[in-house]
Scaffold this motif. Structure first.
Motif, PDB file in Angstrom:
ATOM      1  N   UNK A 104      40.374 -15.494 -18.637  1.00  0.00           N
ATOM      2  CA  UNK A 104      40.908 -14.460 -19.504  1.00  0.00           C
ATOM      3  C   UNK A 104      39.898 -13.324 -19.525  1.00  0.00           C
ATOM      4  N   UNK A 105      40.311 -12.146 -19.077  1.00  0.00           N
ATOM      5  CA  UNK A 105      39.404 -11.004 -18.892  1.00  0.00           C
ATOM      6  C   UNK A 105      38.284 -11.366 -17.904  1.00  0.00           C
ATOM      7  N   UNK A 106      38.640 -12.138 -16.870  1.00  0.00           N
ATOM      8  CA  UNK A 106      37.682 -12.480 -15.837  1.00  0.00           C
ATOM      9  C   UNK A 106      36.696 -13.577 -16.184  1.00  0.00           C
ATOM     10  N   UNK A 107      36.862 -14.232 -17.322  1.00  0.00           N
ATOM     11  CA  UNK A 107      35.932 -15.281 -17.747  1.00  0.00           C
ATOM     12  C   UNK A 107      36.704 -16.544 -18.072  1.00  0.00           C
ATOM     13  N   UNK A 163      26.838 -16.691  -5.836  1.00  0.00           N
ATOM     14  CA  UNK A 163      27.382 -15.997  -7.010  1.00  0.00           C
ATOM     15  C   UNK A 163      28.767 -15.425  -6.791  1.00  0.00           C
ATOM     16  N   UNK A 164      29.155 -15.172  -5.549  1.00  0.00           N
ATOM     17  CA  UNK A 164      30.439 -14.526  -5.278  1.00  0.00           C
ATOM     18  C   UNK A 164      31.591 -15.507  -5.168  1.00  0.00           C
ATOM     19  N   UNK A 165      31.316 -16.772  -4.880  1.00  0.00           N
ATOM     20  CA  UNK A 165      32.402 -17.729  -4.652  1.00  0.00           C
ATOM     21  C   UNK A 165      32.417 -18.904  -5.619  1.00  0.00           C
ATOM     22  N   UNK A 166      31.319 -19.186  -6.302  1.00  0.00           N
ATOM     23  CA  UNK A 166      31.250 -20.360  -7.169  1.00  0.00           C
ATOM     24  C   UNK A 166      31.302 -19.907  -8.623  1.00  0.00           C
ATOM     25  N   UNK A 167      32.270 -20.414  -9.364  1.00  0.00           N
ATOM     26  CA  UNK A 167      32.375 -20.155 -10.800  1.00  0.00           C
ATOM     27  C   UNK A 167      32.505 -21.484 -11.533  1.00  0.00           C
ATOM     28  N   UNK A 218      24.099 -13.528 -16.244  1.00  0.00           N
ATOM     29  CA  UNK A 218      23.362 -12.424 -16.851  1.00  0.00           C
ATOM     30  C   UNK A 218      24.088 -11.962 -18.108  1.00  0.00           C
ATOM     31  N   UNK A 219      23.341 -11.739 -19.184  1.00  0.00           N
ATOM     32  CA  UNK A 219      23.968 -11.385 -20.463  1.00  0.00           C
ATOM     33  C   UNK A 219      24.666 -10.031 -20.402  1.00  0.00           C
ATOM     34  N   UNK A 220      24.178  -9.118 -19.617  1.00  0.00           N
ATOM     35  CA  UNK A 220      24.773  -7.780 -19.572  1.00  0.00           C
ATOM     36  C   UNK A 220      25.889  -7.679 -18.543  1.00  0.00           C
ATOM     37  N   UNK A 221      25.641  -8.130 -17.331  1.00  0.00           N
ATOM     38  CA  UNK A 221      26.627  -7.980 -16.260  1.00  0.00           C
ATOM     39  C   UNK A 221      27.534  -9.190 -16.099  1.00  0.00           C
ATOM     40  N   UNK A 222      27.197 -10.329 -16.719  1.00  0.00           N
ATOM     41  CA  UNK A 222      27.944 -11.580 -16.571  1.00  0.00           C
ATOM     42  C   UNK A 222      27.978 -12.061 -15.124  1.00  0.00           C
ATOM     43  N   UNK A 223      27.032 -11.599 -14.310  1.00  0.00           N
ATOM     44  CA  UNK A 223      26.934 -12.053 -12.932  1.00  0.00           C
ATOM     45  C   UNK A 223      26.217 -13.393 -12.881  1.00  0.00           C
ATOM     46  N   UNK A 224      26.685 -14.268 -12.006  1.00  0.00           N
ATOM     47  CA  UNK A 224      26.083 -15.588 -11.881  1.00  0.00           C
ATOM     48  C   UNK A 224      24.651 -15.483 -11.382  1.00  0.00           C
TER      49      UNK A 224
END
Length: 305
Positions: free
Chosen positions: A80-83, A116-120, A143-149
């Motif tokens: 939901x909203x990418x998360x 980071x691009x394929x594993x969630x 990451x707290x700001x970008x939500x990047x793995x």
């Protein structure tokens, strides 16, 4: 919408906890989303008193327990909203006998070198839940700001048999586009920071064994989850296929199985006209009496003129 006091006095068996909510999510959106799973009684999202922004989680109460269980099945790990959402039975953040904290025996794994691009979180859950029961959804460091793995995460099982199997099967394997590293996570110190000792020690295993025996003695049972053999390379541990069911009354029996090779033998070719086959002698009779002689063959027809 409901308040916290209202939620506490409602049916907690029909209430689900929803975590991983982004700031744009509101109680109206949460109500519209979870109404697809059943009849929603109330929705409550705790908010910061100063900013008025919710804290990233909420509670959804349904009119029936069946609707709540169905919502956990279809909405857990849905984005939901990418998360991805974390949907589980609600305990209002109070650890109970079935909460994750009480089931944490120390079978906590560190999963590193993630793409980071394929594993969630969804891919981690689908992969590592095959080896046993996860007491909570996988935690992927972001990451707290970008939500990047950040390229690593954690998985927590309810028994060491599952965590040992996950390490043996997944350490050094490729997940996404990278060869991942799976080992026991570092224990946290009193200040909450990682220490130098890892989980999976002999002391933790002895405590887990004692707790399992205590649960078995009290009648609450222990973990009987077996790993999914589809992720293992050894086919000898797989269960044999079940036997065929017995035939139903009034129906003809099933045909016999095919011989090796899968081909039905063809009948012998017919004999040509005018030829006769001498039948084989019958088996000897019981009691030692000789068998009767075979009947005489019919005369051959005269040749045509």
């Amino acid at each position: 919408m409901a308040s916290l006091a209202t939620v506490e006095h409602r049916n907690q068996d029909a209430t689900v906890y929803v975590g991983g909510l982004e700031p744009p999510c509101s109680e109206e959106i949460l109500t519209e989303l979870f109404a697809q799973a059943g009849r929603v009684q109330s929705v409550y999202m705790p908010k910061d008193k100063l900013s008025g922004v919710h804290n990233g989680y909420g509670f959804v109460e349904f009119l029936s327990v069946e609707d709540a269980e169905y919502a956990m099945t279809i909405f857990n790990m849905m984005k939901l909203y990418g998360r991805p959402l974390r949907v589980s039975k609600s305990s209002l953040d109070k650890p109970g006998p079935d909460s994750g904290e009480s089931r944490n025996v120390g079978a906590n794994l560190f999963v590193g070198n993630l793409d980071p691009d394929t594993v969630d979180e969804k891919l981690l859950y689908d992969t590592f839940s095959a080896f046993g029961t996860l007491i909570r959804p996988p935690n992927l460091a972001r990451d707290e700001e970008t939500q990047q793995s950040k390229g690593f995460g954690f998985c927590q099982y309810d028994n060491f048999s599952a965590s040992d199997t996950a390490i043996d099967c997944m350490n050094g394997q490729f997940l996404g586009n990278r060869q991942i590293n799976v080992q026991y996570a570092l224990k946290k110190n009193a200040d909450g920071k990682p220490g130098t000792e890892r989980h999976g020690s002999r002391a933790e295993r002895m405590l887990a064994q004692a707790r399992q025996e205590q649960n078995a003695a009290s009648g609450s049972g222990g973990s009987t989850v077996r790993p999914n053999n589809a992720f293992m390379g050894n086919n000898s541990n797989r269960m044999p296929p079940p036997p065929p069911p017995p035939p139903m009354a009034g129906l003809p029996p099933p045909p016999p199985p095919l011989p090796p090779g899968g081909h039905v033998p063809l009948p012998p070719p017919p004999l040509p006209m005018g030829s006769h086959m001498i039948p084989p002698p019958p088996p000897p009779m019981a009691g030692g009496f000789p068998p009767p002689p075979p009947p005489p063959l019919p005369p051959l027809p005269p040749p045509p003129r």
